[in-house]
Design a protein around this motif. Structure first.
Motif, mmCIF file in Angstrom:
data_model
loop_
_atom_site.group_PDB
_atom_site.id
_atom_site.type_symbol
_atom_site.label_atom_id
_atom_site.label_comp_id
_atom_site.label_asym_id
_atom_site.label_seq_id
_atom_site.Cartn_x
_atom_site.Cartn_y
_atom_site.Cartn_z
ATOM 1 N N VAL A 46 0.839 -1.198 0.000
ATOM 2 C CA VAL A 46 0.000 0.000 0.000
ATOM 3 C C VAL A 46 0.880 1.256 0.000
ATOM 4 O O VAL A 46 0.631 2.209 -0.746
ATOM 5 C CB VAL A 46 -0.942 -0.019 1.224
ATOM 6 C CG1 VAL A 46 -1.642 1.313 1.368
ATOM 7 C CG2 VAL A 46 -1.949 -1.139 1.109
ATOM 8 N N LEU A 47 1.934 1.228 0.808
ATOM 9 C CA LEU A 47 2.807 2.401 0.874
ATOM 10 C C LEU A 47 3.520 2.628 -0.457
ATOM 11 O O LEU A 47 3.674 3.765 -0.905
ATOM 12 C CB LEU A 47 3.822 2.248 2.017
ATOM 13 C CG LEU A 47 3.204 2.251 3.414
ATOM 14 C CD1 LEU A 47 4.271 2.055 4.476
ATOM 15 C CD2 LEU A 47 2.428 3.539 3.674
ATOM 16 N N ILE A 66 2.416 1.806 -3.407
ATOM 17 C CA ILE A 66 1.408 2.346 -4.326
ATOM 18 C C ILE A 66 1.238 3.848 -4.089
ATOM 19 O O ILE A 66 1.230 4.663 -5.008
ATOM 20 C CB ILE A 66 0.052 1.634 -4.137
ATOM 21 C CG1 ILE A 66 0.133 0.205 -4.628
ATOM 22 C CG2 ILE A 66 -1.049 2.375 -4.895
ATOM 23 C CD1 ILE A 66 -1.151 -0.564 -4.476
ATOM 24 N N TRP A 67 1.140 4.160 -2.824
ATOM 25 C CA TRP A 67 0.931 5.572 -2.463
ATOM 26 C C TRP A 67 2.058 6.434 -3.046
ATOM 27 O O TRP A 67 1.841 7.447 -3.706
ATOM 28 C CB TRP A 67 0.880 5.683 -0.942
ATOM 29 C CG TRP A 67 0.458 7.030 -0.440
ATOM 30 C CD1 TRP A 67 0.039 8.101 -1.193
ATOM 31 C CD2 TRP A 67 0.390 7.437 0.912
ATOM 32 N NE1 TRP A 67 -0.286 9.146 -0.394
ATOM 33 C CE2 TRP A 67 -0.083 8.780 0.912
ATOM 34 C CE3 TRP A 67 0.667 6.807 2.128
ATOM 35 C CZ2 TRP A 67 -0.252 9.497 2.096
ATOM 36 C CZ3 TRP A 67 0.482 7.526 3.303
ATOM 37 C CH2 TRP A 67 0.025 8.860 3.280
#
Lengths: 327, 549, 301
Positions: A148-149, A151-152
């Motif tokens: 997720v990080l 992607i962010w």
């Protein structure tokens, strides 16, 4: 030597049968297949007819052997959702997972061994300490959070790399590959790092601790006392002894990469078997679950077998049957 | 005066520990002459190994050479010891099982070492490697063998060949024979001595064994807690030790006493028992024990592998009279500990029996109550002072447990008093009941172990190598305690050891074990003066002894 | 207690800043979770307390409609994130601790028996462990979870979700503990103090419990701590994947799952705060476990 190989083979077959037994038991007893196919309102006659058709009224061991027999022919029944053959579902999604697993394993092993050896030889340098601290955070970060990080940072903020999917794929026979297109390769980067990072830290820490331990052994101290250069000591005497356990563990990790792919695939909506499995768990799609278990189980057993045999080739002590029974 | 080959000038080695720094070696000065063998002797922790490691700059990473200098032929080497490693000074480690790289053939290791120090072609290096193997008595067809295919003694020969291959001027040998059997020990020592004298290589021989020192070295340096306390010609130091520590070291090294008329060999004049030979308390008859070495239960049951059986004890018979000490002697693996385990019921014999006052603890029909009655009468003192006491228990509880289990006291107070009494008997104080085992030294722990064995008021005590893990000075005290207790409680001992010197001071009668068989049984006096069996003679000859000419 | 304060262990602890810091973080988080009812400004799972008008309020900024201010902002439903995190932390910790407890009890029991008794029982337990070891525990947990869902009637699935989670994580983590205990038991049982205990005729169960168990526990403590970090991560992963804590009792993982949906639309805080909390928890438990291992078992370094 031959007897050891035979022994390992027998063990593998036994494990495979056990795994098959478990997936059979899940298949047969969890979530009644008749209910799932007919719904709750079916008549008694309908149920009996279906039980007959599915062979559910046969003795249990016969059902088990039927199950194994059809599994050997890649027949895992139909998915409860969408009623497609499970084998077809899996084979269409397997290439995506295998390509992802392969790339991340490559990433983890190469970087892991290099950093591990470096941090062991230069154990007091600033860079080593930095790498080690980062690795500890790496171990504590759950895989999905890393994904997720990433992607962010790389997809949302910097917009460099795609955040989901495989990009364009090219069909090579039944195998669809993303390795031959630019968008396919770009799509592989983030998921591979996400999936490989945990294994990387593991391999690095293992390489480091094994190397440190080997460097402390008397035979290394002895070759030092004999006046061999640091390069000879590190790379000709210490490294081969270090790599034996590292190869074992790294090899065994290949299996967990495939399993951990479930998480990464969910984060990146990667169309592989992991995503298929997690959906089947969510919707209690038993045939898919049991087929996945068989698939992964088989894969693990084969990997373990290969690693074991590799081990035999590398270590003369085991080759000569010295450690068996004692270890 | 000629310049010494190696000069250690006021060196100190400091280790950082958790709370403070600790000096393992303090202001030590030594010189080594060409061609001489210098012994470094001291107890464990005296700093002798660290001194050896310091010469080659191989001090473990938590320590460092904090002061002083080391020079080789006048050239300082402590700043960059690599220039002498191997080529000028080489080293031999204690345990040959771990000092060879398991993944490299011994020939390759030799060639690599030779080529590192003198640039030469592979064939030339090969010839030299073959020659150096020959020198240490290893056949050249083992050239391509891996280390694990050699026995411990053979591996130490390979290690010696490796250390000598670059033709160094000095060899530092750190306890080179400690992990070997007595017979191998003597061979390796004489080989090392012979080769070094031939090649005029100087040796620093580090050992804790005065016997080794006396037989091998020209000069000896005695270390005590990091300091040099005495140095001199070996014979002179042994004959006439000046420092108090050296005196105690020489005095307490047990010697084999060959029935000298002046000294009675055993100090237990229990003439009564000798008069009535019927009072045999422990009898072993045709005692046999097999071990099955097949890998696991599964293979063993289904016979997948050929069963590998080993006869650890092979039809051994002996008996012990009340109040006497029977010594069982043998190398490691000779089956002596297996006999001890069968005597106390920890192992069942495969056939034959061992009985205590006619009762058989290993009988399958015995009731719990009966077996407890026998167990109370036969107790054991173990080898390791570290492993034989449960580290999580206080001394009070350790001693109280047998009292409670055998129901020997009716009240808490009685039990407490008995514990105090036991501590007193072995020379410890009442306040020790609240302490944990790790707060005691090895010798004190062995006393606790003895107290525990005494707790049930037994008649027989099996002593399984009770002093082999102790330093020599402590060894003597524990042996004395055992003798005193024997006299006081008329105990019967089965005394098991590999150390002929120890057994000679303890036993009335000695049995020699070799590969599970009792090959000779004699009274102490006769065994040492007229050994019958070849193996016994070999054991006697190869035991390191103090030769004070 | 006094003995503890004077021990080497405590001395080392005070001199290891990382150990102290991680210990403080873990204790604070545990305390926050325990006191969630009193600290949290709102009860995030009481639908009556939610105001949709408060949706997507950024942290420490007044809401455009209601003017209310939230420490960590709100999610799409107007739920106060700080409160949600406190309650989520409670679920995560509870599941983690219970799962480790389960794994420890099973592991110690089986490891002790396998090591001490040996023979076919040992072979059976260890083969079982070997087979389970070849599969990553997260996969085992998912399978157990899936099976449990299949066995349970649909109406009970959400209600039993937490129990099922604990079971699946606990059953997937016992192996490492059992192996450690078996290994130490094998070493301990050969030690002479065990022979001494047998010499006075103690029975086997007493020797196992009174003599061996206390001596094999310190490595268990280390492994249990490290397993706690693994269990917390496993729970978060399962919940993130949607096969863990139910929406009615969200854990940190569930909150992160929700937060991920709003990454592209710019509401970063819905993801960031639960993620940071999870990271702080997992990292400090890991660091403390690492320190414990290095201290109690210097050779493993």
């Amino acid at each position: 030597m031959l007897s050891i190989i035979l022994k390992r083979l027998t063990q593998s077959v036994v494990v495979l049968f056990l795994v098959a037994l478990i997936s059979f038991l899940i298949f047969r007893y969890v979530g009644n297949p008749v209910d799932n196919l007919l719904g709750q309102e079916a008549t008694v006659q309908q149920r009996a007819a279906l039980e007959e058709a599915l062979g559910l009224n046969q003795p249990i061991y016969e059902q088990y052997f039927d199950f194994v027999w059809s599994a050997l022919h890649f027949d895992f029944g139909n998915s409860y959702r969408g009623a497609l053959p499970v084998a077809e579902l899996i084979s269409s999604r397997l290439p995506a997972t295998l390509e992802l697993a392969f790339m991340s394993a490559l990433f983890a092993i190469i970087i892991g061994i290099i950093t591990g050896v470096y941090t062991a030889i230069r154990r007091n340098s600033f860079l080593s300490k930095f790498i080690l601290s980062i690795s500890l955070i790496g171990v504590s970060l759950p895989t999905f959070l890393i994904g997720v990080l990433l992607i962010w940072l790389f997809a949302v903020e910097l917009k460099w790399l795609p955040s989901f999917g495989r990009g364009e794929t090219i069909q090579l026979g039944w195998w669809s590959t993303g390795l031959l297109t630019l968008s396919g390769l770009k799509s592989l980067i983030l998921p591979s790092i996400t999936l490989g990072l945990y294994q990387l830290t593991l391999i690095m820490r293992l390489t480091r601790s094994e190397m440190l331990e080997v460097l402390d052994q008397d035979y290394v101290r002895f070759v030092r006392a004999l006046g061999l250069s640091n390069k000879q000591v590190h790379f000709r005497h210490a490294l081969p002894n270090t790599l034996i356990p590292v190869i074992t563990i790294a090899g065994l990790q290949l299996g967990s990469i495939v399993a951990f792919a479930i998480v990464t695939e969910t984060v990146f909506q990667w169309p592989g078997v992991g995503l298929l499995f997690i959906n089947s768990v969510y919707f209690v799609d038993i045939p898919v679950m049991s087929a996945y278990l068989l698939l992964v189980g088989g894969l693990f057993v084969i990997i373990n077998l290969i690693v074991d045999l590799l081990y035999l080739i590398i270590d003369p002590r085991i080759r000569d049957n010295q450690l068996i029974g004692k270890a | 005066m000629k310049q010494p080959l190696l000069n250690l000038n006021n060196i100190s080695v400091t280790f950082k520990t958790r709370r403070q720094d600790f000096k393992a070696v303090e202001d030590l000065s030594l010189t080594l002459k060409e061609g001489e063998i210098l012994g470094l002797v001291g107890e464990s922790g005296a700093g002798k190994s660290i001194t050896g490691a310091a010469i080659l700059g191989l001090i473990p990473s938590s320590g460092n050479l904090s002061s002083g200098e080391i020079s080789f032929k006048g050239q300082r080497i402590d700043k960059d010891p690599k220039i002498v490693r191997g080529s000028k000074i080489s080293m031999i480690f204690q345990d040959p099982l771990v000092s060879l790289n398991p993944l490299r053939r011994i020939g390759d290791q030799l060639i690599e070492t030779i080529q590192t120090h003198s640039p030469c072609s592979r064939t030339e290096a090969y010839d030299r490697a073959i020659k150096s193997l020959e020198e240490v008595g290893i056949d050249q067809n083992r050239f391509n063998a891996y280390p694990h295919t050699f026995s411990g003694g053979m591996r130490q020969r390979v290690v010696i060949a490796l250390a000598l291959a670059p033709q160094p001027a000095i060899i530092v040998a750190d306890e080179p024979t400690t992990s070997l059997d007595v017979s191998n020990q003597a061979q390796i020592l004489s080989l090392l001595k012979k080769l070094c004298k031939e090649k005029r290589t100087s040796v620093i021989l580090i050992t804790h064994d005065m016997g080794v020192i006396s037989q091998t070295t020209d000069r000896v340096a005695v270390l005590y807690s990091g300091k040099l306390v005495e140095i001199g010609i070996t014979q002179a130091v042994l004959k006439n030790p000046r420092h108090a520590y050296t005196q105690s070291l020489v005095r307490s090294t047990p010697r084999i006493e060959r029935g000298s008329p002046k000294q009675p060999i055993h100090q237990i004049p229990d003439s009564k028992s000798k008069l009535c030979p019927d009072s045999k308390v422990l009898i072993a008859e045709d005692l046999t024990r097999e071990f099955d070495l097949s890998p696991t239960w599964f293979y063993h049951k289904f016979n997948v592998h050929k069963q590998r059986r080993v006869l650890a004890v092979d039809s051994v018979s002996f008996s012990i009279n009340k109040g006497e000490t029977y010594g069982l002697v043998g190398d490691s693996g000779s089956g002596k500990s297996t006999i001890a385990k069968m005597a106390v019921g920890l192992l069942r014999p495969s056939s034959g029996q061992i009985t205590v006052n006619g009762e058989n603890l290993n009988s399958s029909t015995i009731s719990h109550r009966q077996s407890q009655r026998i167990r109370r009468r036969i107790q054991m003192v173990f080898q390791s002072p570290y492993a034989s006491l449960n580290p999580r228990w206080k001394i009070g509880s350790i001693l109280a447990e047998p009292i409670r289990v055998f129901g020997l006291s009716s009240t808490k107070e009685e039990e407490q008093n008995r514990v105090f009494e036991l501590l007193d008997q072995v020379g410890l104080s009442k306040s020790d009941v609240e302490k944990y085992p790790h707060e005691f030294s090895g010798g004190q722990r062995q006393r606790i172990s003895i107290a525990r064995a005494l707790a049930s008021k037994p008649e027989i005590i099996i002593c399984d190598e009770p002093t082999s893990a102790l330093d020599v000075s402590v060894q003597a005290q524990v042996l004395t305690l055992l003798k005193e207790l024997q006299r006081e409680f008329s105990l019967t001992y089965l005394f098991i050891t590999h150390d002929l010197a120890v057994v000679s001071t303890m036993a009335n009668k000695i049995g020699v074990l070799n590969q599970g068989r009792l090959i000779e049984e004699q009274s102490s006096e006769l065994l040492f003066s007229k050994p019958q069996h070849e193996h016994t003679k070999m054991l006697l000859d190869s035991a390191p002894k103090l030769d004070i000419a | 207690m006094n003995r503890f304060l004077k021990s080497d262990f405590f001395y080392d602890f005070l001199r290891a800043p990382i150990a102290v810091a991680s210990f403080v973080v873990v204790s604070t988080l545990i305390l926050l979770a325990l006191l969630a009812n009193f600290i949290a400004p709102t009860n995030p799972f009481d639908p009556a307390s939610l105001n949709l008008m408060n949706g997507f309020t950024a942290p420490m900024e007044p809401n455009a409609f209601t003017g209310e201010i939230f420490l960590m902002g709100t999610d799409d439903q107007g739920r106060d994130l700080f409160s949600a995190i406190l309650f989520g932390l409670r679920v995560s910790l509870f599941v983690g601790l219970m799962a480790v407890l389960l794994a420890t009890v099973i592991g110690v029991f089986l490891g002790l028996i396998a090591g001490y008794i040996g023979g076919w029982l040992d072979s059976l337990i260890m083969r079982l462990a070997d087979i389970q070891m070849t599969f990553p525990s997260i996969l085992i947990a998912m399978l157990i979870y899936g099976v449990a869902r299949g066995v349970l009637p649909p109406e009970l699935r959400d209600e039993m979700a937490i129990t099922v989670l604990i079971l699946s994580i606990g059953l997937s983590e016992w192996v490492s503990i059992a192996r450690t205990v078996r290994g130490s038991t094998l070493v301990e049982k050969e030690k002479e103090y065990v022979a001494a205990a047998r010499l006075i005729g103690l029975n086997h169960s007493r020797i196992m419990i009174r003599h061996i168990l206390p001596n094999v526990l310190s490595p268990v403590l280390v492994i249990a701590t490290i397993t706690l970090a693994l269990a917390i991560i496993a729970e978060a992963t399962l919940s993130f994947l949607g096969v863990g804590a139910p929406p009615t009792k969200p854990s940190l993982g569930t909150l992160i799952r929700v937060g991920q949906d709003f990454l592209f639309s710019g509401e970063w805080w819905i993801l960031l705060f639960p993620a940071l909390t999870l990271l702080a928890l997992a990292l400090s438990v890991n660091l403390f476990g690492d320190w414990l291992r290095d201290t109690l078992n210097p050779r493993l370094k």
